[in-house]
Design a protein around this motif. Sequence first.
Motif, mmCIF file in Angstrom:
data_model
loop_
_atom_site.group_PDB
_atom_site.id
_atom_site.type_symbol
_atom_site.label_atom_id
_atom_site.label_comp_id
_atom_site.label_asym_id
_atom_site.label_seq_id
_atom_site.Cartn_x
_atom_site.Cartn_y
_atom_site.Cartn_z
ATOM 1 N N GLU A 187 2.718 13.377 4.428
ATOM 2 C CA GLU A 187 1.506 14.153 4.201
ATOM 3 C C GLU A 187 0.987 14.022 2.766
ATOM 4 O O GLU A 187 -0.141 14.416 2.482
ATOM 5 N N ASP A 188 1.783 13.472 1.864
ATOM 6 C CA ASP A 188 1.360 13.277 0.473
ATOM 7 C C ASP A 188 0.502 12.023 0.305
ATOM 8 O O ASP A 188 0.002 11.764 -0.792
ATOM 9 N N PHE A 189 0.335 11.240 1.381
ATOM 10 C CA PHE A 189 -0.359 9.956 1.295
ATOM 11 C C PHE A 189 -1.421 9.829 2.376
ATOM 12 O O PHE A 189 -1.359 10.475 3.402
ATOM 13 N N ARG A 190 -2.379 8.958 2.104
ATOM 14 C CA ARG A 190 -3.326 8.528 3.130
ATOM 15 C C ARG A 190 -3.131 7.027 3.297
ATOM 16 O O ARG A 190 -2.548 6.375 2.438
ATOM 17 N N GLN A 191 -3.615 6.502 4.382
ATOM 18 C CA GLN A 191 -3.484 5.066 4.594
ATOM 19 C C GLN A 191 -4.862 4.444 4.464
ATOM 20 O O GLN A 191 -5.859 5.010 4.891
ATOM 21 N N GLU A 192 -4.888 3.280 3.801
ATOM 22 C CA GLU A 192 -6.156 2.629 3.512
ATOM 23 C C GLU A 192 -5.964 1.116 3.552
ATOM 24 O O GLU A 192 -4.956 0.617 3.069
ATOM 25 N N PRO A 193 -6.922 0.376 4.121
ATOM 26 C CA PRO A 193 -6.800 -1.086 4.119
ATOM 27 C C PRO A 193 -7.152 -1.647 2.739
ATOM 28 O O PRO A 193 -8.255 -1.479 2.252
ATOM 29 N N VAL A 194 -6.183 -2.291 2.109
ATOM 30 C CA VAL A 194 -6.355 -2.838 0.765
ATOM 31 C C VAL A 194 -5.660 -4.184 0.712
ATOM 32 O O VAL A 194 -4.645 -4.396 1.371
ATOM 33 N N ASP A 195 -6.173 -5.092 -0.089
ATOM 34 C CA ASP A 195 -5.545 -6.399 -0.286
ATOM 35 C C ASP A 195 -4.857 -6.399 -1.644
ATOM 36 O O ASP A 195 -5.385 -6.923 -2.621
ATOM 37 N N VAL A 196 -3.680 -5.774 -1.715
ATOM 38 C CA VAL A 196 -2.896 -5.730 -2.949
ATOM 39 C C VAL A 196 -1.487 -6.203 -2.616
ATOM 40 O O VAL A 196 -0.795 -5.571 -1.821
ATOM 41 N N PRO A 197 -1.037 -7.327 -3.189
ATOM 42 C CA PRO A 197 0.318 -7.806 -2.893
ATOM 43 C C PRO A 197 1.384 -6.873 -3.466
ATOM 44 O O PRO A 197 1.184 -6.265 -4.508
ATOM 45 N N GLY A 198 2.496 -6.754 -2.748
ATOM 46 C CA GLY A 198 3.627 -5.965 -3.226
ATOM 47 C C GLY A 198 3.508 -4.477 -3.002
ATOM 48 O O GLY A 198 4.217 -3.698 -3.618
ATOM 49 N N THR A 199 2.634 -4.048 -2.094
ATOM 50 C CA THR A 199 2.478 -2.619 -1.846
ATOM 51 C C THR A 199 3.392 -2.153 -0.724
ATOM 52 O O THR A 199 3.896 -2.940 0.057
ATOM 53 N N TRP A 200 3.597 -0.852 -0.659
ATOM 54 C CA TRP A 200 4.477 -0.228 0.329
ATOM 55 C C TRP A 200 3.784 -0.266 1.688
ATOM 56 O O TRP A 200 2.702 0.271 1.848
ATOM 57 N N PRO A 201 4.397 -0.883 2.721
ATOM 58 C CA PRO A 201 3.753 -0.954 4.033
ATOM 59 C C PRO A 201 3.746 0.402 4.732
ATOM 60 O O PRO A 201 4.661 1.201 4.575
ATOM 61 N N VAL A 202 2.714 0.640 5.500
ATOM 62 C CA VAL A 202 2.552 1.923 6.194
ATOM 63 C C VAL A 202 3.637 2.130 7.243
ATOM 64 O O VAL A 202 4.051 3.250 7.511
ATOM 65 N N GLU A 203 4.136 1.037 7.836
ATOM 66 C CA GLU A 203 5.131 1.161 8.905
ATOM 67 C C GLU A 203 6.430 1.801 8.417
ATOM 68 O O GLU A 203 7.152 2.414 9.187
ATOM 69 N N ASP A 204 6.769 1.626 7.144
ATOM 70 C CA ASP A 204 8.014 2.174 6.612
ATOM 71 C C ASP A 204 7.882 3.680 6.401
ATOM 72 O O ASP A 204 6.868 4.170 5.914
ATOM 73 N N SER A 205 8.925 4.412 6.740
ATOM 74 C CA SER A 205 8.926 5.860 6.586
ATOM 75 C C SER A 205 9.126 6.232 5.118
ATOM 76 O O SER A 205 9.935 5.632 4.410
ATOM 77 N N VAL A 206 8.389 7.223 4.661
ATOM 78 C CA VAL A 206 8.531 7.696 3.291
ATOM 79 C C VAL A 206 9.080 9.121 3.237
ATOM 80 O O VAL A 206 9.320 9.632 2.149
ATOM 81 N N ASP A 207 9.261 9.753 4.403
ATOM 82 C CA ASP A 207 9.747 11.133 4.426
ATOM 83 C C ASP A 207 11.120 11.232 3.779
ATOM 84 O O ASP A 207 12.055 10.523 4.148
ATOM 85 N N GLY A 208 11.244 12.106 2.788
ATOM 86 C CA GLY A 208 12.519 12.341 2.130
ATOM 87 C C GLY A 208 12.840 11.376 1.013
ATOM 88 O O GLY A 208 13.884 11.496 0.378
ATOM 89 N N LEU A 209 11.965 10.416 0.734
ATOM 90 C CA LEU A 209 12.207 9.495 -0.375
ATOM 91 C C LEU A 209 11.802 10.146 -1.690
ATOM 92 O O LEU A 209 11.071 11.132 -1.724
#
Length: 137
Positions: free
Chosen positions: A35-57
């Motif tokens: 809930e701390d993030f939104r998803q947006e289509p961007v062309d930036v290499p090395g970014t965190w993919p949306v498919e990976d879970s971020v809960d609790g990180l």
Amino acid sequence: MRSLLVLTLVLGPPAWADVLIPLRNIRAQEIVTREDFRQEPVDVPGTWPVEDSVDGLESRVALYAGRPVRHGDLGPPALVQRNDIVTLVYARDGLQISTEGRALSRGGIGDTVRVMNLSSRTTISGWVTEQGTIEVR
């Protein structure tokens, strides 16, 4: 200009991927959820993919609203804090040696941390285990 056109025709348009963008500024060492993030289509290499879970990180660095999250920016929460007294474990071929040490850095599960052996005063490196001990090889 022609070379750019030729490259675009050969390689195709840039690959846009959905990445995570923080909705607010997030301090380093703060536990985050989806809930701390939104998803947006961007062309930036090395970014965190949306498919990976971020809960609790845990955020390893300060994350700023509107900037894409990179791979090294998030990781498991730290189990070992700097200056904690930790158990050092060396296990190999049925032999197990345990002693105490002082953590010289902080880390989560799987992170490599430097530790000072309290008996010999030598500095060694090891991996943080799920129990919060340091495995030395």
